[in-house]
Design a protein around this motif. Structure first.
Motif, PDB file in Angstrom:
ATOM      1  N   VAL A   1       0.843  -1.209   0.000  1.00 16.64           N
ATOM      2  CA  VAL A   1       0.000   0.000   0.000  1.00 16.64           C
ATOM      3  C   VAL A   1       0.875   1.255   0.000  1.00 16.64           C
ATOM      4  N   ALA A   2       1.852   1.298   0.912  1.00 17.16           N
ATOM      5  CA  ALA A   2       2.731   2.465   1.003  1.00 17.16           C
ATOM      6  C   ALA A   2       3.537   2.651  -0.276  1.00 17.16           C
ATOM      7  N   GLY A   3       3.997   1.543  -0.858  1.00 10.70           N
ATOM      8  CA  GLY A   3       4.780   1.629  -2.086  1.00 10.70           C
ATOM      9  C   GLY A   3       3.970   2.190  -3.248  1.00 10.70           C
ATOM     10  N   VAL A   4       2.720   1.729  -3.410  1.00 15.23           N
ATOM     11  CA  VAL A   4       1.875   2.214  -4.504  1.00 15.23           C
ATOM     12  C   VAL A   4       1.539   3.687  -4.307  1.00 15.23           C
ATOM     13  N   ILE A   5       1.161   4.073  -3.082  1.00 16.29           N
ATOM     14  CA  ILE A   5       0.805   5.476  -2.806  1.00 16.29           C
ATOM     15  C   ILE A   5       2.009   6.389  -3.018  1.00 16.29           C
TER      16      ILE A   5
ATOM     17  N   ASP B   1      -5.360   3.854  -9.699  1.00 22.52           N
ATOM     18  CA  ASP B   1      -6.698   4.431  -9.568  1.00 22.52           C
ATOM     19  C   ASP B   1      -6.866   5.031  -8.172  1.00 22.52           C
ATOM     20  N   GLY B   2      -7.623   6.127  -8.085  1.00 19.45           N
ATOM     21  CA  GLY B   2      -7.877   6.753  -6.803  1.00 19.45           C
ATOM     22  C   GLY B   2      -8.808   5.907  -5.941  1.00 19.45           C
ATOM     23  N   LEU B   3      -8.750   6.139  -4.631  1.00 23.96           N
ATOM     24  CA  LEU B   3      -9.582   5.387  -3.703  1.00 23.96           C
ATOM     25  C   LEU B   3     -11.020   5.889  -3.759  1.00 23.96           C
TER      26      LEU B   3
ATOM     27  N   GLY C   1      -4.066  -0.103  -9.472  1.00 23.16           N
ATOM     28  CA  GLY C   1      -5.259   0.095  -8.673  1.00 23.16           C
ATOM     29  C   GLY C   1      -5.693  -1.190  -7.984  1.00 23.16           C
ATOM     30  N   LEU C   2      -5.596  -2.303  -8.686  1.00 23.85           N
ATOM     31  CA  LEU C   2      -5.910  -3.607  -8.092  1.00 23.85           C
ATOM     32  C   LEU C   2      -4.966  -3.927  -6.940  1.00 23.85           C
ATOM     33  N   VAL C   3      -3.681  -3.634  -7.147  1.00 21.58           N
ATOM     34  CA  VAL C   3      -2.692  -3.866  -6.079  1.00 21.58           C
ATOM     35  C   VAL C   3      -3.032  -3.037  -4.855  1.00 21.58           C
ATOM     36  N   LEU C   4      -3.366  -1.764  -5.064  1.00 21.09           N
ATOM     37  CA  LEU C   4      -3.669  -0.866  -3.953  1.00 21.09           C
ATOM     38  C   LEU C   4      -4.913  -1.304  -3.193  1.00 21.09           C
ATOM     39  N   TYR C   5      -5.998  -1.528  -3.908  1.00 17.57           N
ATOM     40  CA  TYR C   5      -7.259  -1.903  -3.257  1.00 17.57           C
ATOM     41  C   TYR C   5      -7.137  -3.249  -2.551  1.00 17.57           C
TER      42      TYR C   5
END
Length: 298
Positions: A79-83, A94-96, A214-218
């Motif tokens: 999460v931290a890496g993607v953000i 993709d945004g949250l 976006g898939l990774v983040l979510y």
């Protein structure tokens, strides 16, 4: 003069038309080559990440024997890496969105369960047992993909190949001299969760409308949010409190190195995994994971 110039115009237009006609097949061939190269590239990245992560996770759990906390650290890193990379404009996730997060919840739950059973299996069994049960997943995924995703039924040769893999797994179970009820209970839980995970997440990937990052983040954010519940159910938090006297050891290089590598490869496999899920079928993606056996044994 006009009669002499007219043929030259026609010849010029003909030449241009011929050039475009000739370049058409080359463009099509180049596009096809680039597509296949992209698929093979993400497949190779997934195989390398998954095979190394199996070994690194085993190493990390030996030094930091808390599989729930380890998976949570992997989620946090992803999460931290993607953000962070998104803020630096290195990637465009993709945004949250609350509605999208709600729709993604079942997929995140299944992902979390599969990763957690993976860690528990590695904690209670050796890598060979993990690989054997991982190899039995494709036949169940093929059934689920045919019934749930309405994909064409695999051919007889495919069923025969998958049945051969399953048969080899059964033979291993009956000949395993390190058989324990605890290890094989986690192995069965891992087999079931992975089978559902592969089929359902393929459905999500193709319908939810997120890009790969976006898939990774979510996926990792939702799984991270479920971490406190897992700690409460499994009692891992109480176990860590009892062993709090060893906390200084957790900050040693011998512990930090395998845990950090596990987190980095967790992000890597998350990206390449979703890329592969988008590019190939659920059954194909499952079979691809078995290739990691050869890399893991090296």
């Amino acid at each position: 003069m006009s009669n002499l110039s007219e043929p030259s115009k026609e010849d010029g237009s003909t030449d241009v038309s011929v050039v475009f006609q000739k370049s058409g097949p080359w463009n099509k061939a180049l596009s096809s080559f680039m597509h296949h190269a992209s698929v093979y590239g993400v497949a190779a990245g997934y195989c390398l990440s998954a095979s190394l992560l199996s070994i690194i996770n085993k190493w990390a759990i030996m030094k930091f024997p808390y599989p729930g906390a380890l998976t949570a650290l992997q989620y946090l890193t992803s999460v931290a890496g993607v953000i962070l990379c998104g803020q630096l404009k290195l990637i465009e996730p993709d945004g949250l969105n609350l509605w999208t997060m709600w729709k993604f919840l079942p997929a995140a739950v299944m992902f979390y369960i599969s990763i957690f059973t993976n860690s528990e299996l590695l904690l209670h069994a050796n890598v060979d047992t993990f690989i054997v049960f991982r190899s039995a997943v494709p036949i169940f995924v093929a059934i689920g993909e045919t019934l749930y995703l309405h994909q064409p039924c695999p051919s007889f040769k495919t069923w025969l190949s998958l049945s051969t893999i399953l048969g080899g797994s059964v033979i291993y179970v009956f000949t395993d001299n390190q058989f324990t009820v605890t290890a094989y209970s986690w192995a069965i839980a891992y087999l079931a969760s992975m089978s559902v995970d592969f089929v359902y997440i393929k459905h999500v990937v193709m319908t939810i409308g997120l890009n790969t990052w976006g898939l990774v983040l979510y996926n990792n954010l939702k799984a991270l949010m479920l971490f406190p519940l897992e700690m409460l159910i499994m009692g891992e938090f109480d176990q860590m409190k009892v062993n709090s006297s060893k906390m200084t050891n957790w900050l040693s290089f011998d512990v930090i190195l395998p845990v950090a590598l596990s987190c980095l490869f967790g992000l890597s496999i998350s990206f390449f995994g979703f890329s592969c899920r988008r590019a190939i079928s659920a059954t194909g993606f499952t079979v691809l994971g078995i290739v990691n056996k050869h890399l893991t044994e090296r």
